[in-house]
Write a protein that holds these residues in place. Sequence first.
Motif, short mmCIF file in Angstrom:
data_model
loop_
_atom_site.label_atom_id
_atom_site.label_comp_id
_atom_site.label_asym_id
_atom_site.label_seq_id
_atom_site.Cartn_x
_atom_site.Cartn_y
_atom_site.Cartn_z
N ASN A 216 -4.81 -8.18 1.08
CA ASN A 216 -3.90 -7.23 0.44
C ASN A 216 -3.89 -7.42 -1.07
O ASN A 216 -3.07 -6.84 -1.77
CB ASN A 216 -2.48 -7.39 0.98
N PHE A 217 -4.79 -8.27 -1.57
CA PHE A 217 -4.92 -8.44 -3.02
C PHE A 217 -6.40 -8.45 -3.37
O PHE A 217 -7.25 -8.86 -2.58
CB PHE A 217 -4.21 -9.70 -3.51
N ASP A 218 -6.72 -7.99 -4.57
CA ASP A 218 -8.10 -7.71 -4.99
C ASP A 218 -8.99 -8.95 -4.83
O ASP A 218 -8.79 -9.96 -5.51
CB ASP A 218 -8.09 -7.26 -6.45
N GLN B 97 -0.28 -4.37 -9.54
CA GLN B 97 -1.28 -3.38 -9.89
C GLN B 97 -2.52 -3.51 -9.02
O GLN B 97 -3.20 -2.53 -8.72
CB GLN B 97 -1.68 -3.55 -11.37
N HIS B 98 -2.81 -4.72 -8.58
CA HIS B 98 -4.02 -4.98 -7.81
C HIS B 98 -3.70 -5.64 -6.46
O HIS B 98 -4.57 -6.28 -5.87
CB HIS B 98 -4.98 -5.85 -8.61
N ALA C 1 -5.10 3.43 -6.02
CA ALA C 1 -5.89 3.12 -4.83
C ALA C 1 -6.64 1.80 -5.01
O ALA C 1 -7.10 1.46 -6.10
CB ALA C 1 -6.88 4.25 -4.56
N PHE C 2 -6.79 1.07 -3.91
CA PHE C 2 -7.64 -0.12 -3.89
C PHE C 2 -9.09 0.32 -3.71
O PHE C 2 -9.38 1.36 -3.09
CB PHE C 2 -7.23 -1.05 -2.77
N THR C 3 -10.01 -0.50 -4.20
CA THR C 3 -11.42 -0.09 -4.21
C THR C 3 -12.33 -0.98 -3.39
O THR C 3 -13.52 -0.68 -3.24
CB THR C 3 -11.94 -0.04 -5.65
N ALA D 82 -13.69 -9.18 1.72
CA ALA D 82 -12.31 -9.35 1.24
C ALA D 82 -11.63 -10.58 1.80
O ALA D 82 -10.65 -11.06 1.24
CB ALA D 82 -11.49 -8.10 1.57
N ILE D 83 -12.11 -11.13 2.92
CA ILE D 83 -11.46 -12.29 3.52
C ILE D 83 -11.71 -13.52 2.65
O ILE D 83 -12.85 -13.83 2.30
CB ILE D 83 -11.98 -12.54 4.95
#
Length: 728
Positions: free
Chosen positions: A185-187, A200-201, A226-228, A474-475
């Motif tokens: 849930n974070f960049d 923001q990210h 939006a997340f990318t 992302a993990i």
Amino acid sequence: MQNLDRRKFIKTAAKAGLANALWPALIKKALAVEASSKTGTIRDVRHIVILMQENRSFDHYFGTMRGVRGFGDRFPIPLESGERAFHQSDGKRIVPPYRANRNTSNAALISGTPHDFPDMQAAWNQGKYGFWPLFKTPYSMAYYTREEIPFQYALAESFTICDAYHCSVATGTDPNRIVFWSGSNFDPEKRASGINCTDQHSEPVNLRCWVDNKMPDPGYSYRGNAFTWDTIPDVLEKAGVSWRIYQDPNNNWSGAMHGCLAFESFRSARPGSPVYENGMKHWSLDSFTNDVKNNSLPEVCWVLPAKDDSEHPGAPSSPYRGADFTHRVLEALLTNTEVWSKTVFFLTFDENDGLFDHIPAPAVPSYNLDNTLAGKSTIDLAGMYFHNDKGTERFADPFVRGAVDEKGKPLKTRIYQDARDTISGPLRPWGMGPRVPMYIISPWSKGGWVNSEVADHTSVGQFIEKRFGVVLPAISPWHRAVSGDLTSAFNFANPNSPDFPAMPPTSDYQMLDEASKKLPKAAAPEQPSSLYQERGVRFSKALPYQLDVQLRDSDSERHVTLEFKNRGRAGAVFHVYDLYHLERIPKRYTVEAGKRLEDSWNTEKDDGRYDLEIFGPNGFFRKYKGGPEFAGLEAVLTCDAKKGGIALDLVNRSKESKDIEIKANAYGYKGSEEKLKAGGKLRKQWTLSESGNWYDFSVILRNGGLYRFAGRVETGKDSISDPAMGIS
């Protein structure tokens, strides 16, 4: 006890009243179908079906069920009050867990409770707990028994229930569903660069998945940027793995059930594109059923509930409605036994609402107010924290549209920290959060097992990775080290078909809900009620842990050293509570598989004395309470992973003899009294076959102090749950 006959075990359980109705004929017939076993590996899984329901904690649903780590936990964490984890306070009185009794209260429709980042951080208290009902209301301590939720119990006792599965973030719906659908849930790029994300990210509270307007015309309008990074569907699409999200896009609780709506790839998807066609259109439960019947079910799919079917407390839903929806999904899967023989069905919950759970959540170390870490890690922790750069401003939660402040003015800004939450600064660990139920329903997980390997919402993604050979970037490395991929819950090599507990009917949910409405609200009793958990064991999956924590005296009388060792195949988080300083944040230590670390404990202010309790996965427990009287005495417990036994080695390096009692605290093993001369050595050994490899021994000095060692020796073979757990 390791050689218990499975059929005899389940038959005995049934006679004990663990099942109370008949399976629907279709489900009973389908359970007799053998698992597809062409390779005897995870590759036999052809379909992964995923249902995430709403807002139930593990203790709330299964704290009273036999053989899981519930209210009969023998090692609850200590609180600053001097009580243990179940004695939570609302600021005025103790409110322990209490039963929401279906016969005397509106148990089916218990009140919803606060469940967002600020109140969750305050209730968690960086691992101290203590005031859960203060920040979550006393309703948060309500729980059910099998009488209130017979379908959920029967489902757990027919397949596999996970009692160490946590939500990923200690907050609400959106952040956890975003993790569930993407791995974070974070960049992840900022995390990899060592940057702690602001809002923001990242998604600390509900924002980005809540939509306005309708599909397809005029189309959703979105909140927040939006997340990318890639979602799981994006990764699957690139790899050529078929997928679909079965939903009504205009009846998915305003988008809140759909974690992908936070992402640019979904927001910008247009008709005709794979993302739009499979992830944004209306695919009903009838469509799902037809795909099962026609052998055209995608390889990975998600089923989204409507608000009324979501099982959410305090909403039009209830455990009965949620059970009926789950039953309908199962019925759809079982219309084609060939498909069912190749399917894994994961059923879990996004978060715990505000509902209490007593297990300390595995997490990276918290920050003390002096900006030091309360603990250590063998993994780089840079970027693993939320940077609250907005302080204690307030906001309008999308769950409560039109919220206003005490003067009637609309709340416009977002809050990330309760003003009373002053134990730590603006950097807060992302997670994990409290435990939530996870049922693993498949032909490879039948038989009423409990799986106690630590897992979270990234674990479903890791299972998908394992099966289809994809990578979810992302993990985080921390999650990969600590959270399992759920494969330990399955028997792919030799799936079996034992007898099953009975499954209650679910179609009478409307009558049950109406009856519940007529009863008083399920409120905490004026006098604290006694805790209860069913006695007995269940079959327990083998776990990848081989853990140890040893205390060593130093040359100086001012500190002792804790050495954390991990010889297993999975990383672990150790929680250390200093009983002489429970006002402090407990220290947490992440130790990867095959690694070790150590930390010193300053005892100068306590006259050289210490009282430390260490908690790890699946009931791992160590207590070191001592001082000068223990100086020179070394006590080391080692586990024999081949034979399932333990050895206790005592060495007296002091110049005086030591009078020692070795006490067996459970399981019927024998202790002894020993006199260890100066320079003497002693070894005691036990085989643990009679207790399913569980042990609990203390080394007690007659002039004060004790060391305690408890847990389960992992041999690589399945065993049983803790026989000493439960409360009559």
